[in-house]
Write an enzyme that holds these catalytic residues in place. Structure first.
Site, PDB file in Angstrom:
ATOM      1  N   HIS A  72      -1.665   1.299   6.833  1.00  0.00           N
ATOM      2  CA  HIS A  72      -1.511  -0.160   6.805  1.00  0.00           C
ATOM      3  C   HIS A  72      -0.453  -0.616   7.800  1.00  0.00           C
ATOM      4  CE1 HIS A  72      -3.427  -1.498   2.777  1.00  0.00           C
ATOM      5  NE2 HIS A  72      -4.038  -0.426   3.229  1.00  0.00           N
ATOM      6  N   TYR A 201       2.228  -9.245  -2.423  1.00  0.00           N
ATOM      7  CA  TYR A 201       3.134  -9.463  -3.533  1.00  0.00           C
ATOM      8  C   TYR A 201       3.268 -10.970  -3.705  1.00  0.00           C
ATOM      9  CZ  TYR A 201       4.795  -4.676  -2.387  1.00  0.00           C
ATOM     10  OH  TYR A 201       4.877  -3.335  -2.117  1.00  0.00           O
ATOM     11  N   PRO A 293       9.677  -0.746  -8.932  1.00  0.00           N
ATOM     12  CA  PRO A 293       8.609  -0.387  -7.991  1.00  0.00           C
ATOM     13  C   PRO A 293       8.338  -1.413  -6.885  1.00  0.00           C
ATOM     14  CG  PRO A 293       7.694  -0.966 -10.142  1.00  0.00           C
ATOM     15  CD  PRO A 293       9.172  -0.945 -10.301  1.00  0.00           C
ATOM     16  N   LYS A 297       9.291   2.405  -3.383  1.00  0.00           N
ATOM     17  CA  LYS A 297      10.245   3.361  -2.834  1.00  0.00           C
ATOM     18  C   LYS A 297      10.473   4.638  -3.651  1.00  0.00           C
ATOM     19  CE  LYS A 297      11.097   1.515   0.894  1.00  0.00           C
ATOM     20  NZ  LYS A 297      10.029   2.109   1.641  1.00  0.00           N
ATOM     21  N   TYR A 385      10.854  -1.301   4.379  1.00  0.00           N
ATOM     22  CA  TYR A 385       9.563  -1.005   3.745  1.00  0.00           C
ATOM     23  C   TYR A 385       8.932   0.238   4.373  1.00  0.00           C
ATOM     24  CZ  TYR A 385       5.279  -2.141   1.195  1.00  0.00           C
ATOM     25  OH  TYR A 385       4.208  -2.112   0.326  1.00  0.00           O
TER      26      TYR A 385
END
Ligand code: RFL
Ligand code: PHB
Length: 390
Positions: A72, A201, A293, A297, A385
């Site tokens: 991704h 998200y 979560p 990570k 990220y």
């Protein structure tokens, strides 16, 4: 029975550690409380940092991940319906890989077993002895009901948050840091194509939601739920309805719903135990720290610990140098705290907190708007990220 490294736990930390050690010619024995079937049925993480993928590659267990995983470039954050796409690849030059922890665990178990690794499954009563002395041991009953004593040079505590290893460190030697969030995540796994080809998200007034996936035909969704909730407090219909509302009028109606393969609740917690070493006992992964979560990570941090620990053990065993082992806790904790910060930061921005005053709600909004307007802020999210450098 004797081995160089006794590994407690056959989760991703323990299995990967045994693989990295074996590759360096160092023997280990794994002692796992649960059955193999149980370990292989747990549904957990889904997003691997590129450094995690490279570590798996170095370890020789990345074949299926590279063939079947979904690379991704980016993910999105929605705040009150407003979207912000974080282009991780553009900002960092790297991607993340969507590949289930369940699959990674399966790959590791297959390779360890093919190479003849000793793994004792279903050992519910393991105990650690003399971890601060010269002759550490693990005692347990094996699956045939026979008492086993395993002598080792080093014990690696890879037994997760509720394991026994951390408890073997005397309370007065341990400092614990913890935040328990006043909500959990209700997760659903379903054999339907994901609503979108990228993760997103959402912070909605009714609570957080996440649209993730495992493959082109399998989706993973989460919604924020109350702390005390159990799965029985939710019907499947209530879950789909909450998800659709929180994903907003554009994406919500596009979700393909169905009967979940799995539905479970995870509490959200930030936790660190310092130090990650006591005598000849070294902690790695969730046994030493937990992150909520939201930043994807936990598994990646476990892999970073294990990578460092395997190198340190190799340097000690092969080159006779104990400097890296001596520094293991200090150096691992440096990364742990940075990852704790990022996970706490994203969790704080993206959830509805029952105790938040209007001021704190405005702070969340201002944070989101700042990230929208600042390339530096968006880039900071992207570099965390995708994974901090080793
Ligand atoms: P694990 O996976 O908990 O494995 C520990 C193993 O030790 C065994 N054990 C014992 N064995 C012998 N004797 C005892 N007394 C024992 N006590 C326990 C256990 O049976 C188990 O097999 O820890 P490990 O290996 O450190 O791995 C950590 C990861 O599992 C964890 O950090 C991640 O799953 C967290 N996480 C995520 N991490 C990510 O990097 N990306 C994600 O997208 C992500 N999503 C998640 C997550 C965790 C979640 N839950 C369920 C907590 C999503 C969720 C919902
Ligand atoms: C998941 O797919 O399970 C997942 C993805 C991203 C997260 C947490 C979990 O931040």
């Amino acid at each position: 029975m004797k081995t160089t490294v006794a590994i407690i736990g056959a989760g991703p930390s323990g299995l990967l550690l045994s693989q990295l050690l074996a590759n360096a010619g160092i023997d280990s024995v794994i002692v796992e409380r649960s059955s193999k079937d149980h370990v292989l049925s747990r549904i957990r993480a889904g997003v691997l940092e590129w450094g995690t993928v490279e570590t798996l590659q170095d370890a020789g267990v990345a074949e299926r991940c590279l063939a079947e995983g979904l690379p991704h470039d980016a993910f999105s954050i929605f705040f009150d319906g407003e979207p912000l796409r974080i282009d991780v690849a553009q900002y960092t030059g790297k991607q993340v890989m969507v590949y289930g922890q369940t699959e990674m665990t399966k790959d590791l178990i297959e390779k360890r077993e093919a190479e003849g690794q000793t793994i004792f499954w279903s050992t519910p009563d393991a105990q650690l002895h003399d971890v601060n002395g010269d002759h550490p041991k693990v005692s347990f009953t094996n699956s045939d009901g026979k008492a086993v004593t395993l002598n080792a040079d080093i014990i690696a505590g890879c037994d997760g948050f509720r394991g026994i290893s951390r408890q073997a460190i005397p309370q007065q030697k341990l400092r614990e840091f913890e935040r328990v969030y006043p909500f959990g995540w209700l997760g659903v796994l379903v054999d339907k194509p994901p609503v979108h080809h990228e993760l997103f998200y959402a912070n909605h007034q009714e609570g957080f939601a996440l649209a993730s996936m495992r493959s082109a035909t399998r989706s993973r969704y989460y919604v924020q739920c109350d702390s005390g909730d159990t799965v029985d407090d939710w019907t499947v219909e209530q879950f789909w309805s909450a998800l659709a509302t929180r994903l907003g009028p554009h994406w919500g109606p596009k979700v393909q719903t169905g009967d979940p393969i799995e539905m479970s609740i995870a509490p959200l917690r930030s936790y660190v135990a310092e130090p990650m070493r006591y005598g000849r006992l070294f902690l790695a992964g969730d046994s030493a720290h937990i992150v909520p979560p939201t930043g994807a990570k936990g598994l990646n941090l476990a892999v970073a610990d294990v990578r460092r620990l395997a190198k340190a053990i190799e340097s000690w065993k092969v080159l006779g140098k104990d400097e890296e082992l001596e520094n293991y806790s200090r150096d691992a904790l440096d990364r742990v705290w940075k990852v704790e910060r990022f996970s706490w930061y994203l969790s704080t921005m993206l959830h509805q907190f029952p105790e938040h005053s209007p001021f704190e709600k405005r702070m969340q909004e201002a944070e989101f708007k700042y990230v929208m307007s600042s390339e530096a802020a968006a880039k900071s999210i992207a570099e965390n990220y995708v994974g901090l450098p080793f």
